[in-house]
Design a protein around this motif. Structure first.
Motif, PDB file in Angstrom:
ATOM      1  N   SER A 174       0.828  -1.210   0.000  1.00  0.00           N
ATOM      2  CA  SER A 174       0.000   0.000   0.000  1.00  0.00           C
ATOM      3  C   SER A 174       0.861   1.259   0.000  1.00  0.00           C
ATOM      4  O   SER A 174       0.613   2.191  -0.773  1.00  0.00           O
ATOM      5  CB  SER A 174      -0.932   0.002   1.218  1.00  0.00           C
ATOM      6  N   TRP A 198      -7.625   5.870   0.841  1.00  0.00           N
ATOM      7  CA  TRP A 198      -7.000   4.589   1.171  1.00  0.00           C
ATOM      8  C   TRP A 198      -8.033   3.716   1.857  1.00  0.00           C
ATOM      9  O   TRP A 198      -8.600   4.101   2.885  1.00  0.00           O
ATOM     10  CB  TRP A 198      -5.821   4.848   2.097  1.00  0.00           C
ATOM     11  N   SER A 243      -6.205  -2.273  -0.045  1.00  0.00           N
ATOM     12  CA  SER A 243      -5.263  -3.345   0.293  1.00  0.00           C
ATOM     13  C   SER A 243      -5.236  -4.417  -0.795  1.00  0.00           C
ATOM     14  O   SER A 243      -4.169  -4.829  -1.256  1.00  0.00           O
ATOM     15  CB  SER A 243      -5.637  -3.975   1.636  1.00  0.00           C
ATOM     16  N   ALA A 247      -3.614  -3.060  -4.029  1.00  0.00           N
ATOM     17  CA  ALA A 247      -2.172  -2.828  -3.882  1.00  0.00           C
ATOM     18  C   ALA A 247      -1.409  -4.146  -3.838  1.00  0.00           C
ATOM     19  O   ALA A 247      -0.304  -4.255  -4.398  1.00  0.00           O
ATOM     20  CB  ALA A 247      -1.891  -2.018  -2.619  1.00  0.00           C
ATOM     21  N   THR A 280      -8.374   0.209   3.654  1.00  0.00           N
ATOM     22  CA  THR A 280      -7.575  -0.868   4.223  1.00  0.00           C
ATOM     23  C   THR A 280      -8.461  -1.990   4.752  1.00  0.00           C
ATOM     24  O   THR A 280      -9.601  -1.770   5.154  1.00  0.00           O
ATOM     25  CB  THR A 280      -6.681  -0.349   5.362  1.00  0.00           C
TER      26      THR A 280
END
Length: 250
Positions: free
Chosen positions: A119, A197, A223, A226, A199
């Motif tokens: 990430s 982002w 996540s 990435a 996650t």
């Protein structure tokens, strides 16, 4: 998901990507992998063996015993390995990822990356320094992630969780809920945030990446996305993946 048939070739004729998932049961991770996977790329999945209520002791034990599942993936002939799960790394603080990489490097020569490392590498490739973060974690874990990301050059302006008292099972979240929560969080910081982002690869996310990027005009890193991006790079696959974010243009 559409795959071309290649008579005489194995499913992973182009690359086999190993994934170390945290728990023994998985639904979102493999599904989202195959939403994004280029033709000829196969997922090989095993587990770190985490179960029940998670704790620092269990995280430490899983990482200490990582050679076991690494060996299982190596025996299956994978071309790269990615460890899913941010908590086991960030709860030990900045610098612990390097210890994990050295430990893995001592037992295999297969290229290896972590969830958090993938990430942060993604944001660096996108030249983004300020983001808002949507997750499936609690406030304590947000603190760990925020501090860790800060050491890696990424400022988290605000972290928000999809986890509530009424909703613990985030594997089956509707995509609309993820989209709306991410959009709302970004708009609170639209003057400063350069990206979003998301996650927690157990939480559905990749199917809303392109829509969020189109609607808000900023890159989105999740996540799952990435880890796919980094796993492909480590396996030497430079195929562009369309429909899952600007990261795959890097």
């Amino acid at each position: 998901m559409q795959f071309a048939a290649h008579p005489g070739a194995s499913y992973g004729w182009r690359a086999r990507l190993g994934l170390l998932q945290p728990r023994n049961v998985s639904d979102t991770n493999p599904y989202e992998f195959y939403l994004m996977a280029p033709d000829g790329v196969q997922l090989v999945l095993t587990s770190l063996g985490l179960s029940g209520a998670l704790s620092q002791e269990k995280y430490n034990e899983a990482v200490a015993n990582i050679a076991g599942p690494i060996g299982l993936l190596e025996a299956r002939g994978v071309d790269s390995i990615v460890q899913a799960g941010i908590p086991p790394i960030v709860t030990r603080g900045w610098g612990f990822e390097e210890e994990v990489l050295k430990r893995v490097g001592s037992v295999t020569s297969i290229p290896f990356a972590t969830d958090i490392g993938s990430s942060l590498a993604g944001w660096q490739a996108l030249d983004v320094e300020k983001v808002v973060m949507l997750s499936g974690f609690d406030d304590e874990m947000h603190g760990h992630i925020t501090r860790y990301a800060g050491r890696g050059g990424l400022e988290v302006l605000e972290a928000a969780s999809m986890r509530t008292d009424a909703r613990e099972d985030l594997d089956t979240l509707p995509l609309e809920a993820v989209y709306r929560a991410a959009r709302s969080l970004f708009l609170k910081h639209a003057d400063d945030a350069e990206g979003i982002w998301i996650t927690g690869a157990f939480m559905p996310s990749v199917a809303v990446i392109e829509t969020l990027e189109q609607d808000l005009g900023v890159p989105v890193v999740t996540s799952a996305q990435a880890m796919m991006w980094q796993g492909l790079r480590l396996a030497g696959i430079n195929h562009g993946v369309e429909g899952f974010g600007a990261l795959f243009d890097m």
